[in-house]
Enzyme design. Structure first.
Site, PDB file in Angstrom:
ATOM      1  N   THR A  76       0.820  -1.214   0.000  1.00 21.73           N
ATOM      2  CA  THR A  76       0.000   0.000   0.000  1.00 21.73           C
ATOM      3  C   THR A  76       0.852   1.263   0.000  1.00 21.73           C
ATOM      4  O   THR A  76       1.961   1.269   0.573  1.00 21.73           O
ATOM      5  CB  THR A  76      -0.892   0.012   1.261  1.00 21.73           C
ATOM      6  OG1 THR A  76      -1.483   1.303   1.404  1.00 21.73           O
ATOM      7  CG2 THR A  76      -0.102  -0.281   2.530  1.00 21.73           C
ATOM      8  N   TYR A 105      -1.717  -0.104  10.235  1.00 23.93           N
ATOM      9  CA  TYR A 105      -2.009  -0.737   8.944  1.00 23.93           C
ATOM     10  C   TYR A 105      -0.788  -0.649   8.023  1.00 23.93           C
ATOM     11  O   TYR A 105      -0.310  -1.659   7.497  1.00 23.93           O
ATOM     12  CB  TYR A 105      -3.224  -0.077   8.286  1.00 23.93           C
ATOM     13  CG  TYR A 105      -3.403  -0.488   6.850  1.00 23.93           C
ATOM     14  CD1 TYR A 105      -3.749  -1.792   6.525  1.00 23.93           C
ATOM     15  CD2 TYR A 105      -3.178   0.425   5.809  1.00 23.93           C
ATOM     16  CE1 TYR A 105      -3.880  -2.181   5.194  1.00 23.93           C
ATOM     17  CE2 TYR A 105      -3.314   0.040   4.487  1.00 23.93           C
ATOM     18  CZ  TYR A 105      -3.656  -1.255   4.186  1.00 23.93           C
ATOM     19  OH  TYR A 105      -3.775  -1.640   2.881  1.00 23.93           O
TER      20      TYR A 105
END
Ligand code: UDP
Length: 329
Positions: free
Chosen positions: A117, A141
């Protein structure tokens, strides 16, 4: 020889499964159905309901189905949830990935493609952000994904596992043939929220922050159509199979749109002038995140085909309409 797709019943994973089947691959899906849907994948594809961290299960699947490649999507993906439950995120994203990588190494898997990501960059010092820029995640995350990147890199060196890490920017849109799309309830992502509002599933939506140092004061992101993202995975698999070296690549188009531009596009495409409230900033949002994307194009020969915001929004809208008609959703 099969391709194991973890998280194959989820948003991006299910698009990948359809593409793999279309190109004649033998595909096996491992998904715990926490956010995925059985109906999202073709009926002919075997779905194993289980955890990527279940080493006995994964070892058996790799051996029995002669898995030569793994495309690893399964993960928790909600940034604010990762802040309130970091250990849950490290277990699901990092610990389970460690187990999966170990099974891949032991089972003689040749290629591994990992969903990372842009959150690994945190608040980039400059845009477009390149793969060589500093990785400074701002959330558990992002950290959980970066830790998996590091494990893959080290396991690649030690055990010869070839990998491509794809750092996704803002994924949106849906399968142009509407076989699958973003179906998770309670979604928070901008384009999904905008099309839900256009269809009256929400009474209004909010713009989080209008005082950013950008031309219209709202945040800028690089929105990529899910079909082009899936194309990058297919290209990465072909690249590794042809003997390409392990690589870490951004997946974005290389240009961004502001929140207001996205909302205007959703209004134009839907023909609905829905209510939009301007509210304060959402904590943790970087002002601008845009990919430098030439490396994926050069190395993989990746050729995006849906690089058009109106197309992305139109497909998201069409899927949102279809979702309303699905009985088992
Ligand atoms: N955003 C917004 N309203 C919403 C959802 C998102 O203004 O209802 C903004 C958000 O603050 C960010 C951008 O849209 O600036 C993209 O957010 P999203 O959650 O889609 O993706 P992120 O970039 O956070 O991964």
């Amino acid at each position: 020889m099969s391709v194991l797709v973890t998280g194959g019943a989820g948003y991006i994973g299910s698009h990948m499964v359809h593409a793999l089947v279309e190109s004649g691959e033998s595909v096996l899906v491992l998904d715990n159905l926490s956010t995925g849907f059985k109906w999202a994948i073709p009926k002919a594809v075997e779905l194993v309901v289980g955890e990527t961290g279940d080493e006995a299960l994964v070892t058996r699947l790799i051996a029995e189905r002669e898995v030569s490649a793994i495309i690893h999507f399964a993960a928790s993906i909600v940034v604010p949830d990762s802040i309130s439950d970091p250990l849950g995120y490290y277990r699901n994203n990092t610990v389970n990935s460690r187990a999966l990588i170990e099974c891949a190494v032991r089972g003689g898997v040749k290629q591994f493609i990992f969903s990372s990501t842009a959150a690994v960059y945190g608040n980039p010092a400059k845009v477009p952000v390149s793969e060589d820029d500093a990785v400074v995640p701002m959330s558990p995350y992002g950290s959980s994904k970066l830790m998996t990147e590091i494990m893959l890199r080290d396991a690649g060196v030690a055990h010869g596992l070839d990998y491509v890490i794809l750092r996704y920017f803002n994924v949106a849109g849906a399968d142009p043939d509407l076989r699958t799309g973003q179906s998770t309830k309670g979604a928070t992502h901008l384009i999904k929220v905008a099309v839900e509002t256009a269809l009256g599933k929400r009474a209004k939506m909010a713009v989080f922050g209008t005082d950013y140092p950008t031309p219209d004061g709202t945040c800028i992101r690089d929105y990529i159509h899910v079909a082009d993202l899936v194309r990058a995975h297919a290209d990465a698999l072909a690249y590794l199979r042809a003997g390409g070296r392990s690589a870490t690549l951004n997946c974005g188009y290389g240009h961004g749109f502001s929140v207001l531009e996205v909302i205007d596009t959703a209004k134009r495409v839907s023909g609905v002038d829905f209510r939009v409230d301007r509210v304060g900033r959402r904590p943790g949002d970087p002002a601008q995140v845009v990919a430098q994307s030439d490396r994926a194009r050069e190395l993989l020969g990746w050729k995006p085909q849906c690089d058009d915001l109106a197309t992305i929004v139109a497909h998201a809208l069409a899927w949102e309409r279809k979702l309303g008609t699905l009985e088992n959703w």
